[in-house]
Design a protein around this motif. Sequence first.
Motif, PDB file in Angstrom:
ATOM      1  N   PHE A 114     120.611  68.241  66.396  1.00 35.66           N
ATOM      2  CA  PHE A 114     121.628  69.158  66.914  1.00 35.66           C
ATOM      3  C   PHE A 114     122.165  70.078  65.832  1.00 35.66           C
ATOM      4  O   PHE A 114     122.601  71.191  66.113  1.00 35.66           O
ATOM      5  CB  PHE A 114     122.793  68.382  67.538  1.00 35.66           C
ATOM      6  CG  PHE A 114     122.476  67.788  68.872  1.00 35.66           C
ATOM      7  CD1 PHE A 114     122.204  68.593  69.965  1.00 35.66           C
ATOM      8  CD2 PHE A 114     122.435  66.413  69.043  1.00 35.66           C
ATOM      9  CE1 PHE A 114     121.905  68.044  71.210  1.00 35.66           C
ATOM     10  CE2 PHE A 114     122.135  65.854  70.279  1.00 35.66           C
ATOM     11  CZ  PHE A 114     121.866  66.665  71.359  1.00 35.66           C
ATOM     12  N   LEU A 115     122.156  69.611  64.593  1.00 34.50           N
ATOM     13  CA  LEU A 115     122.726  70.393  63.492  1.00 34.50           C
ATOM     14  C   LEU A 115     121.703  71.269  62.776  1.00 34.50           C
ATOM     15  O   LEU A 115     122.004  71.866  61.752  1.00 34.50           O
ATOM     16  CB  LEU A 115     123.393  69.460  62.474  1.00 34.50           C
ATOM     17  CG  LEU A 115     124.546  68.628  63.012  1.00 34.50           C
ATOM     18  CD1 LEU A 115     125.098  67.734  61.923  1.00 34.50           C
ATOM     19  CD2 LEU A 115     125.632  69.510  63.600  1.00 34.50           C
ATOM     20  N   SER A 116     120.513  71.365  63.325  1.00 32.43           N
ATOM     21  CA  SER A 116     119.487  72.172  62.673  1.00 32.43           C
ATOM     22  C   SER A 116     119.923  73.634  62.620  1.00 32.43           C
ATOM     23  O   SER A 116     120.743  74.091  63.409  1.00 32.43           O
ATOM     24  CB  SER A 116     118.154  72.043  63.412  1.00 32.43           C
ATOM     25  OG  SER A 116     118.226  72.690  64.666  1.00 32.43           O
ATOM     26  N   ASP A 117     119.367  74.355  61.660  1.00 31.77           N
ATOM     27  CA  ASP A 117     119.713  75.770  61.471  1.00 31.77           C
ATOM     28  C   ASP A 117     119.572  76.568  62.761  1.00 31.77           C
ATOM     29  O   ASP A 117     120.359  77.466  63.036  1.00 31.77           O
ATOM     30  CB  ASP A 117     118.833  76.397  60.388  1.00 31.77           C
ATOM     31  CG  ASP A 117     119.138  75.834  59.014  1.00 31.77           C
ATOM     32  OD1 ASP A 117     120.181  75.174  58.854  1.00 31.77           O
ATOM     33  OD2 ASP A 117     118.319  76.050  58.102  1.00 31.77           O
ATOM     34  N   PHE A 118     118.557  76.233  63.545  1.00 29.61           N
ATOM     35  CA  PHE A 118     118.306  76.950  64.798  1.00 29.61           C
ATOM     36  C   PHE A 118     119.545  76.941  65.696  1.00 29.61           C
ATOM     37  O   PHE A 118     119.859  77.927  66.344  1.00 29.61           O
ATOM     38  CB  PHE A 118     117.116  76.309  65.522  1.00 29.61           C
ATOM     39  CG  PHE A 118     116.852  76.902  66.874  1.00 29.61           C
ATOM     40  CD1 PHE A 118     116.201  78.113  66.997  1.00 29.61           C
ATOM     41  CD2 PHE A 118     117.263  76.246  68.029  1.00 29.61           C
ATOM     42  CE1 PHE A 118     115.949  78.671  68.249  1.00 29.61           C
ATOM     43  CE2 PHE A 118     117.016  76.790  69.277  1.00 29.61           C
ATOM     44  CZ  PHE A 118     116.368  78.004  69.384  1.00 29.61           C
ATOM     45  N   TYR A 119     120.255  75.827  65.729  1.00 24.91           N
ATOM     46  CA  TYR A 119     121.391  75.704  66.636  1.00 24.91           C
ATOM     47  C   TYR A 119     122.709  76.179  66.044  1.00 24.91           C
ATOM     48  O   TYR A 119     123.562  76.671  66.773  1.00 24.91           O
ATOM     49  CB  TYR A 119     121.554  74.248  67.087  1.00 24.91           C
ATOM     50  CG  TYR A 119     120.440  73.768  67.969  1.00 24.91           C
ATOM     51  CD1 TYR A 119     120.283  74.262  69.252  1.00 24.91           C
ATOM     52  CD2 TYR A 119     119.528  72.835  67.509  1.00 24.91           C
ATOM     53  CE1 TYR A 119     119.250  73.834  70.064  1.00 24.91           C
ATOM     54  CE2 TYR A 119     118.488  72.396  68.322  1.00 24.91           C
ATOM     55  CZ  TYR A 119     118.356  72.905  69.593  1.00 24.91           C
ATOM     56  OH  TYR A 119     117.340  72.483  70.383  1.00 24.91           O
ATOM     57  N   VAL A 120     122.926  76.020  64.755  1.00 27.05           N
ATOM     58  CA  VAL A 120     124.274  76.262  64.223  1.00 27.05           C
ATOM     59  C   VAL A 120     124.433  77.517  63.374  1.00 27.05           C
ATOM     60  O   VAL A 120     125.558  77.977  63.190  1.00 27.05           O
ATOM     61  CB  VAL A 120     124.801  75.043  63.440  1.00 27.05           C
ATOM     62  CG1 VAL A 120     124.916  73.830  64.337  1.00 27.05           C
ATOM     63  CG2 VAL A 120     123.963  74.742  62.235  1.00 27.05           C
ATOM     64  N   ASN A 121     123.379  78.097  62.861  1.00 28.20           N
ATOM     65  CA  ASN A 121     123.538  79.242  61.961  1.00 28.20           C
ATOM     66  C   ASN A 121     124.130  80.470  62.630  1.00 28.20           C
ATOM     67  O   ASN A 121     124.712  81.304  61.962  1.00 28.20           O
ATOM     68  CB  ASN A 121     122.207  79.611  61.299  1.00 28.20           C
ATOM     69  CG  ASN A 121     121.956  78.764  60.074  1.00 28.20           C
ATOM     70  OD1 ASN A 121     122.793  77.974  59.660  1.00 28.20           O
ATOM     71  ND2 ASN A 121     120.788  78.920  59.497  1.00 28.20           N
ATOM     72  N   ASN A 122     123.990  80.610  63.918  1.00 31.04           N
ATOM     73  CA  ASN A 122     124.519  81.782  64.611  1.00 31.04           C
ATOM     74  C   ASN A 122     125.865  81.530  65.273  1.00 31.04           C
ATOM     75  O   ASN A 122     126.348  82.371  66.024  1.00 31.04           O
ATOM     76  CB  ASN A 122     123.514  82.282  65.643  1.00 31.04           C
ATOM     77  CG  ASN A 122     122.289  82.866  64.964  1.00 31.04           C
ATOM     78  OD1 ASN A 122     122.412  83.622  64.007  1.00 31.04           O
ATOM     79  ND2 ASN A 122     121.120  82.492  65.429  1.00 31.04           N
ATOM     80  N   LEU A 123     126.460  80.398  64.987  1.00 21.95           N
ATOM     81  CA  LEU A 123     127.792  80.105  65.523  1.00 21.95           C
ATOM     82  C   LEU A 123     128.843  80.566  64.518  1.00 21.95           C
ATOM     83  O   LEU A 123     128.887  80.084  63.400  1.00 21.95           O
ATOM     84  CB  LEU A 123     127.958  78.609  65.787  1.00 21.95           C
ATOM     85  CG  LEU A 123     127.032  77.986  66.825  1.00 21.95           C
ATOM     86  CD1 LEU A 123     127.243  76.483  66.880  1.00 21.95           C
ATOM     87  CD2 LEU A 123     127.273  78.613  68.190  1.00 21.95           C
ATOM     88  N   ASP A 124     129.670  81.501  64.925  1.00 20.67           N
ATOM     89  CA  ASP A 124     130.699  82.032  64.034  1.00 20.67           C
ATOM     90  C   ASP A 124     131.928  81.139  63.996  1.00 20.67           C
ATOM     91  O   ASP A 124     132.640  81.080  62.997  1.00 20.67           O
ATOM     92  CB  ASP A 124     131.113  83.434  64.466  1.00 20.67           C
ATOM     93  CG  ASP A 124     129.959  84.414  64.362  1.00 20.67           C
ATOM     94  OD1 ASP A 124     129.185  84.317  63.393  1.00 20.67           O
ATOM     95  OD2 ASP A 124     129.833  85.263  65.252  1.00 20.67           O
ATOM     96  N   VAL A 125     132.201  80.472  65.085  1.00 17.24           N
ATOM     97  CA  VAL A 125     133.350  79.572  65.150  1.00 17.24           C
ATOM     98  C   VAL A 125     133.063  78.507  66.216  1.00 17.24           C
ATOM     99  O   VAL A 125     132.433  78.787  67.236  1.00 17.24           O
ATOM    100  CB  VAL A 125     134.667  80.336  65.461  1.00 17.24           C
ATOM    101  CG1 VAL A 125     134.637  80.983  66.826  1.00 17.24           C
ATOM    102  CG2 VAL A 125     135.890  79.454  65.295  1.00 17.24           C
ATOM    103  N   ALA A 126     133.482  77.303  65.924  1.00 12.44           N
ATOM    104  CA  ALA A 126     133.355  76.192  66.872  1.00 12.44           C
ATOM    105  C   ALA A 126     134.601  75.326  66.720  1.00 12.44           C
ATOM    106  O   ALA A 126     135.077  75.099  65.603  1.00 12.44           O
ATOM    107  CB  ALA A 126     132.095  75.380  66.597  1.00 12.44           C
ATOM    108  N   TYR A 127     135.120  74.873  67.832  1.00 11.13           N
ATOM    109  CA  TYR A 127     136.383  74.143  67.829  1.00 11.13           C
ATOM    110  C   TYR A 127     136.187  72.692  68.249  1.00 11.13           C
ATOM    111  O   TYR A 127     135.458  72.410  69.199  1.00 11.13           O
ATOM    112  CB  TYR A 127     137.367  74.771  68.812  1.00 11.13           C
ATOM    113  CG  TYR A 127     137.649  76.215  68.551  1.00 11.13           C
ATOM    114  CD1 TYR A 127     138.613  76.603  67.634  1.00 11.13           C
ATOM    115  CD2 TYR A 127     136.954  77.209  69.232  1.00 11.13           C
ATOM    116  CE1 TYR A 127     138.874  77.947  67.398  1.00 11.13           C
ATOM    117  CE2 TYR A 127     137.209  78.540  69.000  1.00 11.13           C
ATOM    118  CZ  TYR A 127     138.173  78.905  68.086  1.00 11.13           C
ATOM    119  OH  TYR A 127     138.421  80.230  67.854  1.00 11.13           O
TER     120      TYR A 127
END
Length: 141
Positions: free
Chosen positions: A39-52
């Motif tokens: 779930f934490l791979s670059d594919f999933y998280v690199n384009n998230l600017d903010v997550a709460y």
Amino acid sequence: MYDLVLFDRCAFDGYYWMMYWFAKGKLTEKEMRHWQETFLSDFYVNNLDVAYFVICDPIVALERNRMDALITRFGDITNPKNMEILVDRARQTYNELSPRFPQLKFVDTSTMEKRVMVQHFADDILATMERRAGDKLNTPQ
């Protein structure tokens, strides 16, 4: 360049829920860690600017739910004891991941009225978008 996508849940939620299924005996620790890192791979998280990570005191959350529901029935997840466990896991997950992922934010809404809650997130999302737009405008093409 200025796209906005809001998720009810996103990649970090998967990390958190693997802890739940591990505690329930549905995953081994090795499986839990594998899926968490997936779930934490670059594919999933690199384009998230903010997550709460948004939490609320379980009693306050249940009172809020009662205001909008005709009946209140506790389920496997939505009961005071389990909700307290989930709040603790959210804190733990945030503490584990925030050093690695600076876009994570932790918000306790227990003392916020609905209007204040909405305003808080709207202001923060718009500020994040403004910062990102400025970053993109200042980046050489």
